[in-house]
Design an enzyme around this catalytic site. Sequence first.
Site, short mmCIF file in Angstrom:
data_model
loop_
_atom_site.label_atom_id
_atom_site.label_comp_id
_atom_site.label_asym_id
_atom_site.label_seq_id
_atom_site.Cartn_x
_atom_site.Cartn_y
_atom_site.Cartn_z
N CYS A 190 -6.65 -10.02 -1.72
CA CYS A 190 -7.11 -8.95 -2.46
C CYS A 190 -6.92 -7.40 -1.34
CB CYS A 190 -8.76 -9.02 -2.61
SG CYS A 190 -9.56 -9.52 -1.08
N LEU A 237 -17.35 -4.09 3.43
CA LEU A 237 -18.81 -4.17 3.41
C LEU A 237 -19.01 -3.70 1.99
CD1 LEU A 237 -19.74 -2.06 6.31
CD2 LEU A 237 -20.15 -4.63 6.12
#
Length: 252
Positions: A188, A70
Amino acid sequence: MILSDDELARYARHIVLREFGGGGQLRLKQARVAVIGAGGIGSPAIQYLAAAGVGALTLIDDDVVEPSNLQRQTIFSTEDRGTPKVEAAAAFVRRLNPHVAVTTHRTRVTQDNVAALLAGADVVLDGCDNFATRLSVADAALGLRIPLVSAAVGQFEGQLATYRGWEADKPCYRCFVGDAIDQAGMTCADDGVLGPVTGVMGSLAALETLRAVAPFGRDSAGSVLIADLLSMRFRTLALPKDPGCRCSGVTA
Ligand SMILES: [Zn+2]
């Protein structure tokens, strides 16, 4: 096919652009774009493709929304945790633009399913988080002669390129990365990434997808954009076709 009154109003800022215009908007409406990965790059890409009026979006991802997404995956909200990303992303698209037909595939792209998943797409946007999928997508896009917009991020860096390797003078993804089967630092998840870095690169990937559908300005295939956002530097490097690459055997 024509644009309705609602579409003319919605896309007015596109239509007044001399380089894009109503013709470009109609091409977008008739286009099908496949997006691989509804993550950090996919989020802004899906957002801008849907807002821009791409007629049909195919979203492909096998993950669910997790709290750690998020910080950068801005089409998801806190209450989406645990929901499949393609479902949450499709709901976002429907709220944003009812003129977009959205199809979802909650699956991991493999060499076995990739051709079926990409069939019928006019452009493929790859923002996935692993190298194996990137290679499968790139090989399939080359074989199917679908322009590939490929974006990647890590930490404070990003790269972006458009590939049409079946053309005699344009590189494919493997001209860029070689035939290495794996490469460190391509996800990532391991390295971290600053949220807006994904926003920048995903937005630019959406822009390149629009350019691939309805060409404007300079053709960017044959170069790669390197963004170094630690020092706020953008560089564009020429990306020549590798005469030893497999794509050299499939040129028209
Ligand atoms: Zn190649």
